[in-house]
Design a protein around this motif. Structure first.
Motif, mmCIF file in Angstrom:
data_model
loop_
_atom_site.group_PDB
_atom_site.id
_atom_site.type_symbol
_atom_site.label_atom_id
_atom_site.label_comp_id
_atom_site.label_asym_id
_atom_site.label_seq_id
_atom_site.Cartn_x
_atom_site.Cartn_y
_atom_site.Cartn_z
ATOM 1 N N THR A 69 57.857 19.096 64.566
ATOM 2 C CA THR A 69 58.847 20.171 64.538
ATOM 3 C C THR A 69 58.930 20.777 65.937
ATOM 4 O OG1 THR A 69 57.296 21.961 64.013
ATOM 5 C CG2 THR A 69 58.198 20.701 62.156
ATOM 6 N N ALA A 70 60.100 21.281 66.263
ATOM 7 C CA ALA A 70 60.313 21.860 67.594
ATOM 8 C C ALA A 70 59.417 23.066 67.839
ATOM 9 C CB ALA A 70 61.779 22.246 67.757
ATOM 10 N N LEU A 73 56.465 22.955 70.229
ATOM 11 C CA LEU A 73 56.679 22.919 71.674
ATOM 12 C C LEU A 73 56.588 24.295 72.318
ATOM 13 C CD1 LEU A 73 59.704 20.443 71.751
ATOM 14 C CD2 LEU A 73 57.249 19.922 71.735
ATOM 15 N N GLN A 81 58.587 20.128 77.212
ATOM 16 C CA GLN A 81 59.446 20.444 76.078
ATOM 17 C C GLN A 81 60.708 19.580 76.083
ATOM 18 O OE1 GLN A 81 60.195 24.470 74.908
ATOM 19 N NE2 GLN A 81 58.420 25.289 76.012
ATOM 20 N N LYS A 82 61.323 19.441 77.252
ATOM 21 C CA LYS A 82 62.546 18.643 77.368
ATOM 22 C C LYS A 82 62.270 17.176 77.025
ATOM 23 C CE LYS A 82 64.806 21.607 80.794
ATOM 24 N NZ LYS A 82 65.239 21.748 82.214
ATOM 25 N N PHE A 84 59.922 15.934 74.907
ATOM 26 C CA PHE A 84 59.759 15.733 73.460
ATOM 27 C C PHE A 84 61.084 15.889 72.712
ATOM 28 C CE2 PHE A 84 55.135 16.681 74.210
ATOM 29 C CZ PHE A 84 54.672 15.458 73.746
ATOM 30 N N ARG A 85 61.906 16.826 73.132
ATOM 31 C CA ARG A 85 63.213 16.984 72.481
ATOM 32 C C ARG A 85 64.097 15.752 72.723
ATOM 33 N NH1 ARG A 85 62.504 22.676 73.960
ATOM 34 N NH2 ARG A 85 62.424 23.896 72.032
ATOM 35 N N HIS A 86 63.854 15.081 73.838
ATOM 36 C CA HIS A 86 64.644 13.895 74.189
ATOM 37 C C HIS A 86 64.205 12.660 73.412
ATOM 38 C CE1 HIS A 86 67.075 11.237 76.627
ATOM 39 N NE2 HIS A 86 66.014 10.574 77.056
ATOM 40 N N ASN A 89 62.918 13.091 67.184
ATOM 41 C CA ASN A 89 63.826 13.832 66.318
ATOM 42 C C ASN A 89 63.032 14.791 65.442
ATOM 43 O OD1 ASN A 89 66.280 12.475 67.111
ATOM 44 N ND2 ASN A 89 65.531 10.686 65.971
ATOM 45 N N GLU A 90 63.655 15.899 65.099
ATOM 46 C CA GLU A 90 63.017 16.854 64.191
ATOM 47 C C GLU A 90 62.619 16.139 62.894
ATOM 48 O OE1 GLU A 90 61.830 20.845 63.062
ATOM 49 O OE2 GLU A 90 62.539 20.053 64.980
ATOM 50 N N HIS A 226 64.787 13.493 81.633
ATOM 51 C CA HIS A 226 63.705 14.137 80.875
ATOM 52 C C HIS A 226 62.773 13.106 80.237
ATOM 53 C CE1 HIS A 226 66.226 17.546 81.615
ATOM 54 N NE2 HIS A 226 67.138 17.169 80.740
#
Length: 291
Positions: A69-70, A73, A81-82, A84-86, A89-90, A226
């Motif tokens: 989950t975000a 982070l 953070q950038k 893992f978000r890249h 997926n959630e 990223h």
């Protein structure tokens, strides 16, 4: 020419043919024996590899019920953070184990030419570990980190063990390899009680990991997309002193819903000159299938 001489020549020719036939049969028998020995050597290495992988998986837990989950982070350095978000997926399930197959190029010495290599590797995440087998026309290498112990075994023509290295330097070095290659299963790089990310600047961060008495770290460099592009640390070069060790990763691709690099390159930096010795391209990869 007399009849006696003709008979003598015929007899001599028959004896020569018989001798040649016997020699040829001996050569065939020797060749067959050598092939059998080589095949038995290959089988023996395969069984050892299979046993090592079974040992690797025996104490590993299934952590795929955990989800990314975000919120995890919060507080991490901005480039981390950038990243893992890249790549995730959630709701991405944690990756418990990995099986990958690769081809590529390898150098047995930094001054020698590249040779072709093919390899197979297994990883576990909950308990740090991996087993890798690489094959060339001349040698088979097995590299591993199992139950906190690192080991490198090299066999010439699948028959003769020419290296069998263990010890504290290899324990730490193989744990470094496991952590660096975690870019292939990035849920393993999420913060935990053993793993920490520390800030450096807008394009890099420090990655620290401890396991038992072992502690390793990387300076991780991110690119404009990223993505992790490079991991740098100090590692013992064989039994020698520590040298800058660099892992470069590229050619990201979505695999099993996760964005990972498919080309991994490792090299040493000596007197500020980067000298690569391994360049692998992933051909197959599966997650959470067990063994």
């Amino acid at each position: 020419m007399g009849t006696t001489n003709i008979y003598a020549q015929v007899a001599s020719t028959l004896r020569d043919k018989a001798a040649f036939s016997a020699s040829f049969k001996v050569m065939i028998a020797i060749a067959a024996l050598l092939c059998l020995i080589f095949l038995m050597g290959r089988l023996n290495l395969y069984l050892k590899f299979t046993d090592e992988v079974a040992q690797l998986f025996s104490d590993s837990k299934d952590i795929s019920s955990q989800k990314f989950t975000a919120k995890q982070l919060d507080g991490l350095p901005d480039p981390v953070q950038k990243y893992f978000r890249h790549v995730l997926n959630e709701g991405q399930p944690y990756i418990s184990n990995v099986h990958l197959v690769h081809n590529g190029l390898f150098k047995t010495d930094l001054k020698k030419d590249w040779i072709k290599i093919s390899g197979e590797e297994y990883f576990t995440a909950d308990k740090p570990g991996f087993v890798w087998k690489g094959k060339t026309t001349a040698f088979t290498a097995r590299d591993m980190f199992i139950n906190g112990n690192g080991r490198l075994v090299v066999s010439l023509f699948s028959l003769f063990t020419i290296q069998n290295q263990t010890g504290e330097k290899f324990d730490k070095g193989e744990l470094m390899r496991w952590l660096g290659e975690s870019v292939c299963f990035p849920t393993n790089l999420l913060p935990s009680q053993h793993l920490r990310w520390l800030p450096i600047d807008d394009n890099s961060a420090k990655l620290e990991f401890d396991y038992g008495d072992l502690a390793v770290s990387f300076t991780v460099i991110f690119d404009a997309q990223h993505q992790i592009a490079e991991l740098r640390t100090l590692r013992h070069m064989g039994d020698g002193p520590r040298q800058p060790w660099v892992t470069k990763v590229s050619h990201y691709k979505s695999w099993n819903g996760v964005l990972i690099p498919t080309v991994l390159e490792a090299g040493w930096e000596i007197e500020k000159k980067y000298l690569p010795y391994a360049r692998f391209a992933i051909q197959e990869l599966t997650y959470n299938e067990g063994f």
